[in-house]
Design a protein around this motif. Structure first.
Motif: not given
Lengths: 463, 258
Positions: A361-379
């Protein structure tokens, strides 16, 4: 004559004598072999460097008592070192270690951690002392030869696999003989960090023996002192599943990545090696499986770890994902989950598949924000919201959702709307798979990863 | 097979490694068979013939701690009145035993819980009305029986084992756990002569199934399939235990003398 009894002192002694004689099993030893090692003990135990080492193992024994008169010392040797030649017996009693007829009662100066002479506690029938045969007693006198000195104590390695006990004792014996051949040494070198020494030995044995075996043994460290009022023992187990993990990790399939992960866990000092430096990964193995989630974060996801102040030169605080992408290995992580954490094969598969889909999904859409949010998510709610939002976007684009209901439950929830206690671990595992795939595809992860963030450490983490 | 199932709990317990007597008393993580034998005999009120007596258990605790205790280290006296230099006779009676107080570190397990299975089942009455105070470990480690029942263990081709003691021979099958040398039996007819045996302390859950059922998982795990001569083994399982992957909790019944 000699045999393994499953007791650590006797077994390590039998292994040391076997190695000393160049034989492969205690049962192969001859009378001449026993005489030669007893003669060696008589010559070397009474002078440095061994003498000073032995004050912490056999205090008040003939070996370390300068005031003992020659005739009394000869009687001591005859009874406790050369006892295997005699035909003395303690009427009606059997050796507590091997079951043969006992020849002598022993006390703390003959066997570490027993009570002193004449003390009645812990013995049946108000008869102080432990009945032991001459052969087992010779092994116990010899066990320091198959041990090493660490932090002022004696360190021995024992296993239910006799080959492991034998090989560890042989390694330590070789070092000890080397020291004895150095004329200018008056004290044994004292090595620090017993846990690191222990795991290093296990890995050495794994490379030349365990990897070819059908079963993985459990291996135990005994770290003890019998000195004065400070007598003490620490017993540390490496359970069979951790030994199996170490064996597989060191094998050809994972060896390259694993060795590099280990290399980057050494204390940052000159000439870091067992005995002079700590390997934090080795030491953290003893926290498993209780602290497995942190282990995964630090060593497999390469997140920086803020260590307690008392640990100097800790390299883990310098781990930065974007610099260590080559160390991210899903296969190694999955093997850890299977062997050490005993995670279901079904859940491991589901995590891997989700990681694959998210990376596509990230590779196709280049959705960097999703990656960063997924990496940081705390709740937990945030995590769920992220996945639902991305899934909805995929469905709106005419593609399948990123995650199905059953899969979501398997990975993240105990039951509907009840998050698993280890949902953060599951998130980290999905990340490991995603990062590995994106890195393989040459995506610019450097631009996607958030600023290096350290995981808070704690005193309890280090044990 | 009918057995007595006894559920018990306490505040602390400790199972000393018998060969470490001084400085520190480390504890096993689970009770050795010899401790269980003593416990059963305590309920019955006499030393029982261990032949035919079998037991199995699940044992958990909430953590391990250590305590500094005073040990009264005793030794034989001279048989004469106690005299001290310059103070003359300080104890006029013959001194047969004398002692000193010494500090010693003892490890203990916090909040132990055990489900004990004992065969034969006709011992149930003794557990409902035990002869001596119910302890497990040291004499001060009181336990409470919460439930005593007679249950029928069932035979099954699959079972899971957790928080239990297995014979060392099972290590090759479970590939998990820690091997320990434990006192199996203390022979009171021979001056408390101990017999030792190797066991596997298994904490985490391991499911044992016939090889053909395991094939799929084994392929996934890329492990070699290991076959054993007695592959078609049947397990004793507790029918009242929670089900996991189609299996009930296994109860390994140990003997004390064989």
């Amino acid at each position: 004559m000699l045999k393994f009894t499953r007791h650590p002192f006797v077994d390590v002694g039998a292994a040391a004598i076997t190695a000393f004689a160049g034989k492969s099993r205690p049962e192969d030893l001859s009378w001449q072999d026993l005489d030669e090692v007893a003669d060696f003990i008589e010559r070397h135990y009474t002078r440095d460097p061994l003498k000073s080492f032995l004050t912490a193992i056999f205090p008040n024994s003939g070996y370390v008592q300068p005031a003992m008169k020659p005739e009394k010392f000869a009687a001591f040797l005859n009874r406790y070192l050369y006892g295997y030649r005699n035909e003395e017996s303690v009427s009606g009693l059997r050796c507590v270690y091997c079951g043969r007829e006992a020849s002598v009662r022993v006390f703390r100066q003959h066997v570490p951690m027993l009570t002193g002479e004449g003390m009645l506690n812990f013995f049946p029938g108000a008869a102080p002392g432990l009945p032991v045969c001459g052969f087992c007693l010779l092994c116990i006198q010899a066990f320091p030869l198959g041990a090493t000195k660490s932090s002022g104590r004696t360190l021995i390695i024992h296993s239910d696999d006799e080959q492991v006990t034998l090989r560890a004792a042989r390694n330590f014996l070789q070092d000890n003989l080397k020291y004895l051949n150095m004329h200018d040494i008056t004290k044994y070198p004292d090595q620090k960090f017993p846990r690191t020494i222990f795991v290093d030995q296990v890995l050495r044995i794994s490379e030349d023996y365990l990897q070819g075996q059908e079963r993985s043994p459990s291996i135990t460290l005994y770290h003890l002192t019998n000195y004065g009022t400070t007598a003490d023992v620490s017993i540390l187990h490496l359970p069979a599943q951790v030994v199996e993990f170490l064996s597989i990790a060191s094998s050809a399939r994972f060896g390259g990545v694993w060795r590099e992960i280990v290399r980057r866990a050494w204390q940052s000092v000159d000439g870091a090696r067992p005995g002079v430096a700590r390997n934090f990964l080795y030491e953290d193995l003893f926290e498993l499986p209780e602290r497995a989630a942190r282990f995964v974060q630090v060593y497999f996801l390469r997140q920086g770890f803020r260590a307690p102040v008392r640990f100097k030169d800790d390299p883990r605080s310098g781990y930065v994902l974007e610099r260590e992408l080559d160390l991210i290995s899903w296969d190694l992580t999955a093997m850890f989950l299977r062997e050490v954490m005993e995670m279901d094969a079904e859940r491991i598969r589901a995590i891997r598949d989700l990681g694959d889909r998210l990376s596509s999904y990230i590779s196709r859409t280049n959705d960097r924000r999703f990656f960063r949010d997924f990496y940081r998510v705390d709740r937990y709610g945030q995590l769920r919201g992220l996945l639902i939002k991305a899934s909805n976007a995929e469905v709106r684009s005419g593609r399948s959702p990123l995650i199905g209901f059953d899969e979501f439950i398997t990975i993240f929830e105990e039951g509907r709307d009840l998050p698993r206690i280890d949902w953060r671990l599951a998130r980290d595992l999905v990340l490991i798979r995603m990062i590995e795939r994106l890195h393989q595809e040459g995506k610019m992860l450097e631009e996607m990863t958030p600023e290096a963030e350290e995981i808070p450490g704690g005193e309890a983490a280090e044990g | 097979m009918q057995v007595v199932r006894v559920e018990m709990e306490g505040l602390t317990t400790s199972f000393r490694y018998p060969h470490f007597m001084w400085g520190r008393h480390p504890t096993f993580e689970m009770p050795p068979p010899a401790t269980i034998y003593g416990h059963i005999c305590s309920a019955v009120g006499e030393w029982m013939d261990p032949i035919g007596l079998r037991f199995g258990y699940t044992f958990t605790h909430e953590g391990k701690g250590e305590d500094l205790e005073h040990v009264h280290a005793i030794s034989p006296g001279t048989g004469r009145p106690l005299r001290q230099r310059k103070r003359g006779v300080v104890f006029a009676e013959p001194v047969n035993i004398q002692g000193n107080v010494n500090p010693l570190t003892r490890e203990f397990l916090f909040r132990p819980r055990m489900t004990l299975y004992v065969s034969p089942a006709d011992l149930a009455e003794y557990f409902r009305s035990p002869r001596y105070p119910t302890v497990l470990g040291r004499s001060q480690d009181l336990m409470s029986y919460r439930r005593v029942e007679v249950v029928d263990l069932e035979r099954a081709p699959r079972a899971y084992y957790e928080h239990t003691l297995l014979p060392w021979e099972m290590q090759v099958r479970v590939r998990r756990g820690v091997t320990v040398l434990m006192p199996r039996y203390v022979d009171y007819s021979r001056g408390r002569e101990p017999a030792f045996e190797r066991y596997v302390i298994l904490q985490n859950r391991v499911v044992l199934r016939p090889v053909e059922e395991r094939q799929e998982d084994l392929d996934e795990e890329e492990r070699p399939v290991i076959r054993y001569e007695d592959e078609a083994m049947l397990h004793w399982v507790d029918p009242d235990s929670p089900e996991y992957k189609g299996a009930k909790r296994g109860v390994w019944l140990h003997g004390f003398t064989e």
